[in-house]
Design a protein around this motif. Structure first.
Motif, mmCIF file in Angstrom:
data_model
loop_
_atom_site.group_PDB
_atom_site.id
_atom_site.type_symbol
_atom_site.label_atom_id
_atom_site.label_comp_id
_atom_site.label_asym_id
_atom_site.label_seq_id
_atom_site.Cartn_x
_atom_site.Cartn_y
_atom_site.Cartn_z
ATOM 1 N N UNK A 1 -34.992 -42.491 -31.185
ATOM 2 C CA UNK A 1 -36.454 -42.441 -31.269
ATOM 3 C C UNK A 1 -37.046 -41.525 -30.203
ATOM 4 N N UNK A 2 -36.350 -41.412 -29.055
ATOM 5 C CA UNK A 2 -36.840 -40.497 -28.011
ATOM 6 C C UNK A 2 -36.791 -39.078 -28.574
ATOM 7 N N UNK A 3 -35.679 -38.755 -29.238
ATOM 8 C CA UNK A 3 -35.525 -37.447 -29.864
ATOM 9 C C UNK A 3 -36.653 -37.199 -30.865
ATOM 10 N N UNK A 4 -36.913 -38.213 -31.685
ATOM 11 C CA UNK A 4 -37.952 -38.069 -32.700
ATOM 12 C C UNK A 4 -39.307 -37.797 -32.071
ATOM 13 N N UNK A 5 -39.657 -38.587 -31.048
ATOM 14 C CA UNK A 5 -40.976 -38.427 -30.419
ATOM 15 C C UNK A 5 -41.122 -37.014 -29.847
ATOM 16 N N UNK A 6 -40.070 -36.474 -29.231
ATOM 17 C CA UNK A 6 -40.146 -35.115 -28.693
ATOM 18 C C UNK A 6 -40.409 -34.125 -29.818
ATOM 19 N N UNK A 7 -39.656 -34.290 -30.904
ATOM 20 C CA UNK A 7 -39.818 -33.340 -32.003
ATOM 21 C C UNK A 7 -41.187 -33.461 -32.652
ATOM 22 N N UNK A 8 -41.741 -34.688 -32.676
ATOM 23 C CA UNK A 8 -43.099 -34.839 -33.210
ATOM 24 C C UNK A 8 -44.103 -34.075 -32.358
ATOM 25 N N UNK B 1 -43.956 -51.825 -24.269
ATOM 26 C CA UNK B 1 -42.892 -52.647 -24.854
ATOM 27 C C UNK B 1 -41.714 -52.701 -23.891
ATOM 28 N N UNK B 2 -41.294 -53.925 -23.584
ATOM 29 C CA UNK B 2 -40.172 -54.118 -22.658
ATOM 30 C C UNK B 2 -38.976 -54.673 -23.413
ATOM 31 N N UNK B 3 -37.803 -54.316 -22.991
ATOM 32 C CA UNK B 3 -36.593 -54.906 -23.545
ATOM 33 C C UNK B 3 -35.494 -54.707 -22.512
ATOM 34 N N UNK C 1 -45.259 -49.381 -28.033
ATOM 35 C CA UNK C 1 -45.945 -48.916 -26.820
ATOM 36 C C UNK C 1 -46.994 -47.917 -27.298
ATOM 37 N N UNK C 2 -48.260 -48.387 -27.501
ATOM 38 C CA UNK C 2 -49.245 -47.553 -28.197
ATOM 39 C C UNK C 2 -49.465 -46.188 -27.549
ATOM 40 N N UNK C 3 -49.354 -46.109 -26.220
ATOM 41 C CA UNK C 3 -49.602 -44.801 -25.592
ATOM 42 C C UNK C 3 -48.301 -44.147 -25.143
ATOM 43 N N UNK C 4 -47.200 -44.650 -25.707
ATOM 44 C CA UNK C 4 -45.878 -44.157 -25.324
ATOM 45 C C UNK C 4 -45.699 -42.680 -25.588
ATOM 46 N N UNK C 5 -46.237 -42.225 -26.725
ATOM 47 C CA UNK C 5 -46.065 -40.815 -27.068
ATOM 48 C C UNK C 5 -46.769 -39.917 -26.040
#
Ligand code: XMP
Length: 516
Positions: A14-21, A116-118, A163-167
């Motif tokens: 998902x980190x990869x995806x967010x960067x590409x977005x 979001x924590x995990x 995490x709404x402002x994660x992006x």
């Protein structure tokens, strides 16, 4: 390029995806990657989360060169703890594993945001020369930054949509801190990929590849065709368990509409004879996978023989068969690069691996950097018709894993007809694109019904429709009742041998999408 080093978190991709977005190209590699051996210089590095604790004996650790490369670093969750572990901070176990929402107080802004924590561990002291930039009620070092270097660590997961402002957090890191330009677009990808294929394939030599009618193989085939035209040869194998009229339709679309050089091989007799009497799903998968390889190889050999003849006669030779096209997608690549090895197999999803060893074909995988929705976007740009680009996935073993008993021509015909009515009605109701996958299943039981004045004793169809992001989990789809009514009425009226239709209301997990 942003390099993401994977420590085995379920969220790494998902980190990869967010960067590409954000239109920044990002690549995921195992955390064990030696940084001196990289063949590119990343503009920044993100360390992912992990199921491990940094003090575990078998805990994965990053190459310490990460701190001498001179590029910005962002550690996420375990990535933060790993930074602390390497830079002599300290990490300790939480009393309770923290999983879910937390309020992050961002010290510089004086505001707080949901994150979001995990995690089971957290920082108990930051490394020297780091200061706190954010905290939560339970995590005093939820976000830290180096005093002078562009190194950051965060305990929460900015890559998940919870995490709404994660992006924005990832955006700040890759765009502002790493100074990547937001220039990775699909148009650019097409141009570069076509140039890359042309460079690999030179001016002579053929490429062969299997197509199924699905979006991945269609897009890969079209891209190859754009790059090298007739030197690419697609093969479609009719295994006798395709959807109704599928072979013919795919042939028309790929060959007639898209101009791809395509051979349709009808091997249905061979497949169905090998499947005779087989009920076990894994056995069915194996037979279909192996038979597919046999048929494909035979066809490839024919193409190679024709190429040899052409070479001998010296007329406009396109060269011998040298490459095998595969529609491998990024999630498959991620799966195979994991430092832990591939994850446990629940069903053996067959692939054309290890194929054509004797012909010593080299693999060409133009989609290996892309996620499914990126492949769809690519398809649209390559002018592949929208209904094809949006197609639901269809499993390689086809209707054989949707016929719960033995596979016969008769059973295939019944299911094909029921399935085509189902999909036709879904399309008519305008619901196709809301559903991730829909199909009919033929049950090996008989039930009593009544038709006219007569008692009937016939088979049952189960309908399945799910919504899913990635097919790892799925929810059953809630149909408007009148659509189900129409489908049921048409199937019981038009499909001889069926007198009852049921709707599957199970989610994955604990069920799977397919019944077998
Ligand atoms: P399951 O049933 O595992 O399905 O929840 C998840 C997704 O995978 C597809 N599927 C297959 N695809 N070969 C394939 O190519 C297979 O053997 C296979 N089994 C399941 C299924 O259609 C769904 O999209």
């Amino acid at each position: 390029t942003i390099l993401i080093l994977d420590f085995g978190s379920q969220y790494s991709h998902l980190i990869t995806r967010r960067c590409r977005e954000l239109n920044v190209y990002a690549e995921l590699m195992p955390c064990t990657q030696k940084l001196k051996e990289l063949n590119f210089k990343p503009k920044g590095i993100i360390l992912s989360g992990s199921p491990y604790s940094v003090y575990d004996d078998d805990a994965p650790h990053v190459d310490p060169d990460v701190f001498t490369l001179g590029v910005p670093i962002l550690g996420i969750c375990y990535g933060l703890q790993e930074m602390a572990w390497q830079l002599k901070g300290s990490v300790s176990k939480c009393d309770h594993r923290e999983y879910g929402f937390a309020q992050l107080q961002v010290l510089s802004l004086g505001e707080s945001n949901s994150v979001w924590m995990s995690h089971g561990d957290q920082l108990s002291a930051p490394p020297e020369e780091f200061h706190v930039i954010g905290k939560t009620q339970t995590a005093p070092y939820a976000a830290i930054a180096h005093n002078s270097k562009p190194w950051y660590g965060i305990q929460f997961h900015p890559e998940v949509t919870h995490s709404p402002r994660g992006k924005e957090v990832i955006g700040r890191f890759v765009l502002n801190i790493c100074k990547c330009s937001a220039s990775w677009t699909m148009e650019e990808f097409i141009g570069k990929e076509i140039a890359r294929i042309r460079q690999i394939c030179g001016t002579k030599g053929r490429v062969i590849g299997a197509v199924s009618g699905g979006v991945d193989s269609t897009v890969a085939a079209k891209l190859m065709h754009e790059a090298i035209g007739d030197r690419f040869h697609a093969i479609m194998v009719d295994n006798g368990v395709l959807r109704k009229d599928e072979g013919k339709t795919v042939y028309e679309r790929l060959n007639k509409d898209l101009g791809v050089n395509l051979t349709l091989v009808d091997a249905s007799d061979l497949f169905l004879s090998r499947l005779e009497g087989v009920e076990d799903p894994e056995q069915k998968r194996k037979i279909i996978g192996n038979t597919f390889i046999n048929v494909f190889e035979e066809e490839a050999t024919k193409i190679e023989a024709a190429a040899k003849e052409e070479e001998k006669s010296g007329k406009e030779a396109k060269g011998r068969v040298e490459w095998l096209l595969q529609g491998t997608l990024y999630p498959d690549v991620i799966e195979s690069i994991s430092f832990k090895g591939p994850s446990a197999t629940i069903k053996t999803h067959h692939n054309v691996g290890g194929l054509l060893k004797d012909m010593k074909l080299k693999l060409i995988e133009p989609l290996r950097e892309l996620f499914k929705d990126e492949v769809r976007a690519l398809g649209r740009l390559l002018s592949i018709p929208p209904h094809l680009v949006q197609r639901h996935p269809f499993p390689g073993p086809g209707l054989a894993i949707r016929i719960l008993g033995p596979v016969t021509r008769d059973q295939v015909r019944i299911l094909q007809l029921a399935d085509s009515i189902y999909i036709e009605e879904i399309r008519k109701a305008g619901l196709y694109n809301q559903i991730s996958q829909a199909f009919a299943v033929l049950l090996p039981v008989k039930a009593v019904g009544v038709m006219g004045d007569k008692r009937t004793y016939e088979q049952v169809i189960a309908l399945r429709a799910v919504q899913s992001e990635d097919f790892m989990t799925a929810d059953w789809y809630v149909f408007p009742p009148e659509v189900l009514r129409r489908i049921s009425s048409r199937i019981t009226n038009e499909v001889a041998g069926i007198n009852r239709v049921t709707y599957d209301i199970s989610s994955k997990p604990p069920s799977t999408v397919e019944w077998l």
